[in-house]
Design a protein around this motif. Sequence first.
Motif, mmCIF file in Angstrom:
data_model
loop_
_atom_site.group_PDB
_atom_site.id
_atom_site.type_symbol
_atom_site.label_atom_id
_atom_site.label_comp_id
_atom_site.label_asym_id
_atom_site.label_seq_id
_atom_site.Cartn_x
_atom_site.Cartn_y
_atom_site.Cartn_z
ATOM 1 N N GLY A 160 0.697 -1.229 -0.081
ATOM 2 C CA GLY A 160 -0.235 0.104 0.244
ATOM 3 C C GLY A 160 0.811 1.372 -0.240
ATOM 4 O O GLY A 160 2.094 1.005 -0.358
ATOM 5 N N VAL A 161 0.587 2.444 0.466
ATOM 6 C CA VAL A 161 1.266 3.795 0.071
ATOM 7 C C VAL A 161 1.178 3.731 2.051
ATOM 8 O O VAL A 161 0.466 4.563 2.479
ATOM 9 C CB VAL A 161 0.037 4.700 -0.072
ATOM 10 N N VAL A 162 2.441 3.747 2.478
ATOM 11 C CA VAL A 162 3.342 4.514 3.732
ATOM 12 C C VAL A 162 3.064 5.854 3.707
ATOM 13 O O VAL A 162 3.024 6.445 3.039
ATOM 14 C CB VAL A 162 4.542 3.511 3.679
ATOM 15 N N LEU A 203 4.182 -13.146 2.300
ATOM 16 C CA LEU A 203 2.824 -13.104 0.730
ATOM 17 C C LEU A 203 1.391 -12.759 1.627
ATOM 18 O O LEU A 203 0.710 -12.565 0.732
ATOM 19 C CB LEU A 203 3.114 -14.316 -0.283
ATOM 20 N N ARG A 204 0.869 -14.097 2.996
ATOM 21 C CA ARG A 204 -0.232 -13.752 3.418
ATOM 22 C C ARG A 204 -0.029 -11.899 3.972
ATOM 23 O O ARG A 204 -1.803 -11.999 3.155
ATOM 24 C CB ARG A 204 -0.741 -14.588 4.408
ATOM 25 N N VAL A 205 0.316 -11.895 4.255
ATOM 26 C CA VAL A 205 0.091 -10.221 4.360
ATOM 27 C C VAL A 205 -0.418 -9.368 3.800
ATOM 28 O O VAL A 205 -1.326 -8.496 3.112
ATOM 29 C CB VAL A 205 0.693 -9.054 5.840
ATOM 30 N N ARG A 206 0.487 -9.764 2.306
ATOM 31 C CA ARG A 206 0.170 -8.411 1.317
ATOM 32 C C ARG A 206 -1.231 -8.949 0.192
ATOM 33 O O ARG A 206 -1.180 -7.775 -0.061
ATOM 34 C CB ARG A 206 1.511 -8.876 -0.238
ATOM 35 N N HIS A 207 -1.232 -9.998 0.279
ATOM 36 C CA HIS A 207 -2.264 -10.172 -0.568
ATOM 37 C C HIS A 207 -3.335 -10.077 0.944
ATOM 38 O O HIS A 207 -4.713 -9.492 -0.151
ATOM 39 C CB HIS A 207 -2.589 -11.732 -0.246
#
Length: 547
Positions: free
Chosen positions: A192-194, A459-463
Motif C-alpha cells: 500500500g502507500v506508507v 505474501l499472506r499479509v500482502r495479499h
Amino acid sequence: MDHYLQWELSRISGNHVPFRASTHHQHHTWAKTYHSFPELYIQPRSTEEIQKIVHLARRCRRRLLVVGCGHSPSDLTCTSSWMVNLDHYNKILHIDQDSKLVVMQAGIRLYDLIAQLKDSGLAMPNLGSIDNQSIAGALATATHGSSTRHGILSQSVHSLKIMLANGLEMSCSADENRDLFRAALVSLGALGVVTEVTFQVTSAFRLQWSQSLHPLEELIADWEKDLWNRAEFTRLWWLPYKRKAVRWRADKTEQVIQVPPSNWWAGTLGFHAYHILLYISTWVPRILPALERFVLSVQYGFRHDDDRKTAVQEGHAGLLMNCLYSQFVNEWAIPLVKGPEALARLSAWFHGDDEVARIPYDLDNLYVHAPIEIRVTDTSTNPGPRPYLDNTVPNGPTLYLNATLYRPYGRNPPCWKRYYEAFEWLMKEMGGRPHWAKNFSSVTKDEFHNMYPDMKDWLRVRHQSDPDGMFIGDWHRRHLLLETDPEVMLPFEERASRTEPARAGGLNWFGQLSVKSSSPLSSEESFDMMHETNSENGARLMTDTRQ
C-alpha cells in the motif's frame, strides 16, 4: 487526461480534494539504467489526496507505484500506469524531545529530515551512503549503514501508518497489527502507500573519523579481533588488483569540526578525468587495474600508500559518501564469519588462482571496477519485531559485499553480466541474500523463498492488504509471487510488455495492465463490489494480525 478518468473525477465524492496529476512525466532511475513513461504522475499533499488517488485507481483499474528518488538501478520503480510521488507530502508532524520519537509524513527526503532534526538538536542514529531517498523508500528496501552496533534503518521504526488498496489507513507497530508491521518494515512498495512514520532518533553528534590503506591480508588477519568492533562505524573499500583496502573508522566525539583534507586533483578535474578514463575502459578493459592508483588519488585522496586521513564532521556528513557516476550495484548480505573466505576466494579469482577461488566462471578478458564496498550491520540483538523480508543474518552480524560497476556516460561495462553471474554464484554459496534495491540477476523465485522462511507470511499479509494487485508490478511477479499458471494475473497487476534501448543509455521500459478501463456502468458496479470486499479484507487483516 483520459476522458474516462475525467468522468470518474466528476462523480467521485470529495471533489473539493485536489488531484494533482500530470500526463507528460518521464521517469528514470538515478543511474538512468531504466526509463519509463507513466500514464499519470501524481504528487499529493495530504492524506485525503492519497485516499482519492487510491479510490480513483480502483475505479479506473490502474496499478499504483509509489516512487521517491528512484535510486534503485533496477526496474522496481518503473510503470506505464500511475506513478505517485510523495515529495510534497513531507512534513515533520511531531517531535518528542524526551523520548526522541519523531512523527513524519512518509515522503520526506532524508536530507530534509536530517536538516530539520539538526535544528532540534537531534539526528538519525545511522545512515546509508546517500540521503536523497525518502524515508519510506529507504525503509521499503532495507537500507543500512555500516556498524555492528546498528541494524537496518527499519530497526529504528516505532510505528507506521499505511493506506491499503481499499482506501483504509491502518496503523501498525510491535503492539498493533504486528503482522502488518513486520511486512511493512520492508514492503518493497507492494502492500500500500506508507503515509506516516514514527522513528526513533538520537541526540545530534559529531564523528571523528580516520581512513588508511592496508593490505587485504592484514585486514583479514584482524577480522576476528577488533576490525569491526573497535569503532562504532567501520567500512572498507577494497581495491582488488592492488590487494589492498581503505579502512574507514569513526566514533562519536565532542571535538570541534575539522574539515576533511582535500586536494585539487580530487575535485572537478579528477572527477571528469576519471570519468573519461572509465569510458575508455569500456573499449579497452585491460587498463582498469592501472586505474586503481587513480581511484586512490581521486576518490580517497591518497598520494602515497602510507597516507592517513582524519576529520571531524557532523554525524550525517561523515556517514554519507559521493556515488560519483551512474552505476550498477550488486550487493549481498552474508554472515560476517564467512567474510574472510568470500574475500580470499574472490581475490584469488581476480588474480587467476582457480584452485583457491573455486568459482566456475571464466575470467578471460574480464576486468572490474574499484572499489568493492564492504559494510556491516547487526540486527541479531534487536528486541523488536524482525521484518519478514529482512536480508540480514538473524543470529549474528552481517557482512555486505557491494560489487559496483560504473556506467561512464551511460555506457555499460562489457563484463558486467559475467562478473555478476560469478559474484552471485559465490554469494549464494556463502549463504547470502541480495539487497532488494540492487542489480541482482540470477536469483529465482524458488531461491528467494528458500532464502526467506518468512516469505509465506509476507505474501499472506500482502495479499490480505491488496488482493487485486493494485501495488504489484513485473518486478514483484518475477522475484516473489508464485503462481500455478504464469499467464494468470491479478486484476490490477502490471507486467512488462517490452524494453528497448534508450537514447540516453539504459532501457526504456513499457508495461501492460491485466485489464483495460471498462465502461462507466460496469466500473461503478465493479467498484462498489470490490470496495465492499476489500473493506472486509481490511477488517480481517486487523483481526488476523492481532492474533
